[in-house]
Write a protein that holds these residues in place. Sequence first.
Motif, short mmCIF file in Angstrom:
data_model
loop_
_atom_site.label_atom_id
_atom_site.label_comp_id
_atom_site.label_asym_id
_atom_site.label_seq_id
_atom_site.Cartn_x
_atom_site.Cartn_y
_atom_site.Cartn_z
N VAL A 3 -5.53 6.38 -7.22
CA VAL A 3 -4.09 6.60 -7.32
C VAL A 3 -3.83 8.08 -7.49
O VAL A 3 -4.40 8.72 -8.38
CB VAL A 3 -3.48 5.83 -8.52
CG1 VAL A 3 -2.00 6.10 -8.64
CG2 VAL A 3 -3.76 4.34 -8.41
N ALA A 43 -3.46 4.63 -3.36
CA ALA A 43 -2.02 4.62 -3.57
C ALA A 43 -1.59 6.08 -3.71
O ALA A 43 -1.79 6.70 -4.74
CB ALA A 43 -1.66 3.83 -4.82
N ASP A 44 -1.05 6.61 -2.62
CA ASP A 44 -0.63 8.00 -2.60
C ASP A 44 0.87 8.07 -2.90
O ASP A 44 1.67 7.43 -2.21
CB ASP A 44 -0.91 8.62 -1.24
CG ASP A 44 -2.38 8.55 -0.88
OD1 ASP A 44 -3.21 8.75 -1.78
OD2 ASP A 44 -2.69 8.29 0.29
N PRO A 46 2.72 6.71 -5.28
CA PRO A 46 3.23 5.34 -5.33
C PRO A 46 4.57 5.21 -6.05
O PRO A 46 4.90 5.99 -6.94
CB PRO A 46 2.15 4.60 -6.12
CG PRO A 46 1.59 5.64 -7.03
CD PRO A 46 1.62 6.92 -6.22
N THR A 47 5.32 4.20 -5.63
CA THR A 47 6.47 3.71 -6.38
C THR A 47 5.95 2.59 -7.27
O THR A 47 4.78 2.21 -7.17
CB THR A 47 7.54 3.16 -5.43
OG1 THR A 47 6.99 2.04 -4.72
CG2 THR A 47 8.03 4.21 -4.44
N ASP A 49 6.57 -0.59 -7.08
CA ASP A 49 6.16 -1.73 -6.23
C ASP A 49 4.82 -1.48 -5.55
O ASP A 49 3.96 -2.35 -5.54
CB ASP A 49 7.23 -2.03 -5.17
CG ASP A 49 8.49 -2.64 -5.77
OD1 ASP A 49 8.43 -3.18 -6.90
OD2 ASP A 49 9.54 -2.58 -5.09
N SER A 50 4.63 -0.29 -4.99
CA SER A 50 3.37 -0.04 -4.28
C SER A 50 2.20 0.09 -5.25
O SER A 50 1.08 -0.30 -4.92
CB SER A 50 3.48 1.18 -3.36
OG SER A 50 3.72 2.36 -4.09
N LEU A 51 2.44 0.60 -6.46
CA LEU A 51 1.37 0.67 -7.45
C LEU A 51 0.98 -0.74 -7.91
O LEU A 51 -0.21 -1.06 -8.00
CB LEU A 51 1.77 1.52 -8.65
CG LEU A 51 0.73 1.63 -9.76
CD1 LEU A 51 -0.58 2.21 -9.24
CD2 LEU A 51 1.27 2.45 -10.92
N GLU A 53 1.30 -3.48 -6.24
CA GLU A 53 0.61 -4.12 -5.10
C GLU A 53 -0.85 -3.66 -5.04
O GLU A 53 -1.77 -4.47 -4.88
CB GLU A 53 1.33 -3.79 -3.79
CG GLU A 53 0.68 -4.43 -2.58
CD GLU A 53 1.38 -4.07 -1.28
OE1 GLU A 53 0.76 -4.29 -0.23
OE2 GLU A 53 2.54 -3.60 -1.31
N ALA A 54 -1.08 -2.35 -5.17
CA ALA A 54 -2.44 -1.81 -5.13
C ALA A 54 -3.27 -2.33 -6.30
O ALA A 54 -4.43 -2.70 -6.13
CB ALA A 54 -2.40 -0.28 -5.14
N LYS A 57 -4.27 -5.96 -5.59
CA LYS A 57 -5.36 -6.03 -4.62
C LYS A 57 -6.69 -5.63 -5.24
O LYS A 57 -7.72 -6.26 -5.01
CB LYS A 57 -5.07 -5.13 -3.42
CG LYS A 57 -4.00 -5.64 -2.50
CD LYS A 57 -3.78 -4.66 -1.35
CE LYS A 57 -2.67 -5.11 -0.43
NZ LYS A 57 -2.42 -4.12 0.63
N LYS A 88 6.51 8.20 -7.88
CA LYS A 88 7.29 8.97 -6.92
C LYS A 88 8.79 8.93 -7.22
O LYS A 88 9.47 9.93 -7.17
CB LYS A 88 7.04 8.46 -5.50
CG LYS A 88 7.82 9.19 -4.44
CD LYS A 88 7.51 8.66 -3.07
CE LYS A 88 8.29 9.42 -2.02
NZ LYS A 88 7.92 9.01 -0.68
#
Length: 111
Positions: A3, A43-44, A46-47, A49-51, A53-54, A57, A88
């Motif tokens: 991350v 996770a570049d 990340p928001t 939601d994307s964090l 999700e990562a 996974k 972000k």
Amino acid sequence: LLVGAAHFEDAAFPSLPSVAHSRVALRKTLSSCGYAFPNTISADDPTMDSLLEALGKATFSGSSTLLVYIGGHVVYDTLTGQSFLLLKNSSERGLSDSAMPLRNLASTIAR
């Protein structure tokens, strides 16, 4: 899980260009030492939601080993007594709604 929270929409939080570089360098270094990364999740900037999700996974990948690298700003909120990883779209005025509490991050990884 790699991350890198290096850029922020809120001007109150300065960018961290070295975070992106160190994330890439860490992956290259570990690979050169013989560590394979078939299930690497990045996770570049990340928001929330994307964090999440990562993290989902990575923690449910079925592997017995989880390596986590997180680079970015951490802010302590005196009102809540919590530390937050800035994302972000984190807002200085709304940390509890826009940044990841470190307590939640640690408990998610520990599962």
